[in-house]
Design an enzyme around this catalytic site. Structure first.
Site, PDB file in Angstrom:
ATOM      1  N   ARG A  34     -56.181 -55.398 -17.361  1.00  0.00           N
ATOM      2  CA  ARG A  34     -54.838 -55.789 -16.911  1.00  0.00           C
ATOM      3  C   ARG A  34     -53.793 -55.610 -18.009  1.00  0.00           C
ATOM      4  O   ARG A  34     -52.643 -55.291 -17.724  1.00  0.00           O
ATOM      5  CB  ARG A  34     -54.860 -57.231 -16.418  1.00  0.00           C
ATOM      6  CG  ARG A  34     -55.435 -57.329 -15.016  1.00  0.00           C
ATOM      7  CD  ARG A  34     -55.471 -58.739 -14.517  1.00  0.00           C
ATOM      8  NE  ARG A  34     -55.652 -58.767 -13.063  1.00  0.00           N
ATOM      9  CZ  ARG A  34     -55.939 -59.864 -12.388  1.00  0.00           C
ATOM     10  NH1 ARG A  34     -56.069 -61.018 -13.014  1.00  0.00           N
ATOM     11  NH2 ARG A  34     -56.076 -59.817 -11.077  1.00  0.00           N
ATOM     12  N   LYS A 191     -70.132 -62.890   0.861  1.00  0.00           N
ATOM     13  CA  LYS A 191     -69.993 -63.581   2.142  1.00  0.00           C
ATOM     14  C   LYS A 191     -69.083 -62.876   3.139  1.00  0.00           C
ATOM     15  O   LYS A 191     -67.989 -62.436   2.798  1.00  0.00           O
ATOM     16  CB  LYS A 191     -69.409 -64.965   1.894  1.00  0.00           C
ATOM     17  CG  LYS A 191     -70.394 -65.913   1.256  1.00  0.00           C
ATOM     18  CD  LYS A 191     -69.740 -67.248   1.130  1.00  0.00           C
ATOM     19  CE  LYS A 191     -70.768 -68.300   0.721  1.00  0.00           C
ATOM     20  NZ  LYS A 191     -70.091 -69.579   0.480  1.00  0.00           N
ATOM     21  N   GLY A 339     -62.369 -57.990  -8.779  1.00  0.00           N
ATOM     22  CA  GLY A 339     -62.992 -58.226 -10.081  1.00  0.00           C
ATOM     23  C   GLY A 339     -64.400 -57.655 -10.209  1.00  0.00           C
ATOM     24  O   GLY A 339     -64.705 -56.935 -11.168  1.00  0.00           O
ATOM     25  N   GLY A 362     -57.267 -61.030  -5.358  1.00  0.00           N
ATOM     26  CA  GLY A 362     -56.750 -61.623  -4.122  1.00  0.00           C
ATOM     27  C   GLY A 362     -55.595 -60.822  -3.533  1.00  0.00           C
ATOM     28  O   GLY A 362     -55.506 -60.654  -2.309  1.00  0.00           O
TER      29      GLY A 362
HETATM   30  C1  3PG Z   1     -56.026 -63.030  -9.914  1.00  0.00           C
HETATM   31  O1  3PG Z   1     -56.767 -63.086 -10.907  1.00  0.00           O
HETATM   32  O2  3PG Z   1     -56.426 -62.694  -8.787  1.00  0.00           O
HETATM   33  C2  3PG Z   1     -54.565 -63.277 -10.122  1.00  0.00           C
HETATM   34  O3  3PG Z   1     -54.236 -63.309 -11.473  1.00  0.00           O
HETATM   35  C3  3PG Z   1     -54.091 -64.496  -9.384  1.00  0.00           C
HETATM   36  O4  3PG Z   1     -54.643 -65.650  -9.920  1.00  0.00           O
HETATM   37  P1  3PG Z   1     -54.671 -67.001  -9.039  1.00  0.00           P
HETATM   38  O5  3PG Z   1     -55.659 -66.777  -7.945  1.00  0.00           O
HETATM   39  O6  3PG Z   1     -55.053 -68.102  -9.992  1.00  0.00           O
HETATM   40  O7  3PG Z   1     -53.290 -67.197  -8.470  1.00  0.00           O
END
Ligand code: 3PG
Length: 385
Positions: A34, A191, A339, A362
């Site tokens: 990132r 899941k 990730g 997310g």
């Molecule tokens: C992530 O790692 O998906 C983003 O940085 C968002 O982080 P968060 O889910 O804590 O808002």
């Protein structure tokens, strides 16, 4: 939306929101992906002669509290190294920050501030007062309507999209909005429940869907096979059956099973209809992986999220590797995100062979689900008035 690259940044106070939420272990950054992705944006602003403040969150600290384990200090040090210039970390940045043209300061974790997560208006205005131009570049956090990703943009004199955010939206748009066909999606992970809306929205746009990991086990069960002790979700079998009726989902024919969930578990390859009650499916078998690889060979666009097995255990990593390699070898326009997916790409050294690797976890999934990303929505509204 207005783009940062189209603006004159010289001598302007430029506040850039990046997603520098990197994984840390014992205070050390374990993946700098990132930071590297944000670097061109930061360099561009510095070279244009802007007075640059970069802000980001790191982890999920308790609101209103300074907690050292969530400090941006390791990121400031890392940025200093990459840029070859001192990057001061400013703790009380909301009170105002002194920055020279061509200089960069890093604001301490935005989530230490009360009101960040609920998009507080007063906090957003304080942030907006720090800048002439607000740059939203944090694609990975664009699904959050928070003060530093959303509120600030409503009150800043100018709000624009940074190059990373713009590139992410373009790559994901190219894969999903008007894809070259066939579009093949690969969705793995543990899941079905956490990916159900992703699977449903993909079922409307993709031509074929490859499911992997624990998700695949629910589909194996939905085809009437015994899955023994495998991770799966019985109550989602009807949804899996509906997806199979709507869409071409290649069947798993063989699997790798073990009798314990551990790094040292022995992997046994067997036909999918011979799994015993004390066995756990932890990977695709070689024939199934080959079938998936063939499907991917014919693709013109590939969207990939999630590993196909327990790839962190070497005995159960082959299925993910074969699928990842097929994506890498394909001529299709390929987009990967999430990730675990990035960790798999890293493990097999395939970074340079995927057309676009998203920095979003997310946010990537919400884009795929067709949801409105609040930060992008804000930028669109700002561009209209
Ligand atoms: C992530 O790692 O998906 C983003 O940085 C968002 O982080 P968060 O889910 O804590 O808002």
């Amino acid at each position: 939306v207005i783009k940062m690259k189209d603006l004159d940044l010289a001598n302007k106070r430029v506040l850039i929101r990046e997603d520098l939420n990197v994984p840390l272990k014992d205070g050390k950054i374990t993946s700098d992906a990132r930071i590297r992705a944000a670097l061109p944006t930061i360099k561009f602003a510095l070279e244009a002669g802007a007075k640059v403040i970069v802000m980001s969150h790191l982890g999920r600290p308790t609101e209103g509290q300074y907690e050292e384990e969530f400090s941006m200090k390791p990121v400031a040090d890392y940025l200093s190294e990459l840029l070859g210039q001192d990057v001061p970390l400013v703790k009380d940045w909301l009170d105002g920050v002194e920055v020279e043209a061509g200089q960069l300061v890093l604001a301490e974790n935005v989530r230490f501030n009360v009101g960040e997560k609920k998009d507080d208006e007063a906090l957003s205005k304080k942030m907006a007062a720090l800048c002439d131009i607000y740059v939203m570049d944090a694609f990975g956090t664009s699904h959050r309507a928070q003060a530093s990703t959303h509120g600030v943009g409503k009150f800043a004199p100018v709000a624009c999209a940074g190059p990373l955010l713009a590139a992410e939206l373009e790559a994901l748009g190219k894969a999903l909005d008007n894809p070259a066909r066939p579009l093949v999606a690969v969705v793995g992970g543990s899941k079905v429940s956490t990916k159900l809306t992703v699977l449903e929205s993909l079922s409307k746009v993709c031509d074929q869907l490859i499911v992997g990991g624990g998700i695949s086990n629910t589909f194996v069960a939905a085809r009437g096979h015994n899955v023994g002790l495998s991770l799966h979700e019985k109550d989602l079998i009807p949804q899996a059956q509906k997806l199979m009726a709507d869409l071409d989902i290649p069947a798993v024919t063989d699997v790798r099973v073990g009798t314990e969930f551990s790094e040292t578990a022995v992997a046994t390859v067997k036909p999918v209809d011979q799994v015993l009650d004390n066995e756990e499916i932890m990977d695709l078998g070689p024939d199934s992986a080959q079938v998936m690889a063939e499907v991917l060979k014919g693709a013109k666009t590939i969207l990939w999220n999630g590993p196909c097995g327990v790839f962190e255990f070497d005995n159960f990593s082959k299925g993910t590797e074969v699928v990842a390699q097929a994506i890498a070898d394909s001529d299709a326009f390929s987009v990967a995100g999430g990730g675990d997916t990035l960790a798999a790409i890293d493990k097999y050294g395939l970074e340079d062979k995927i057309s676009y690797i998203s920095t979003g976890g997310g946010a990537f999934l919400e884009f795929v689900e067709g949801k409105v990303l609040p930060a992008v929505d804000m930028l669109e509204k700002r561009a209209q008035n």
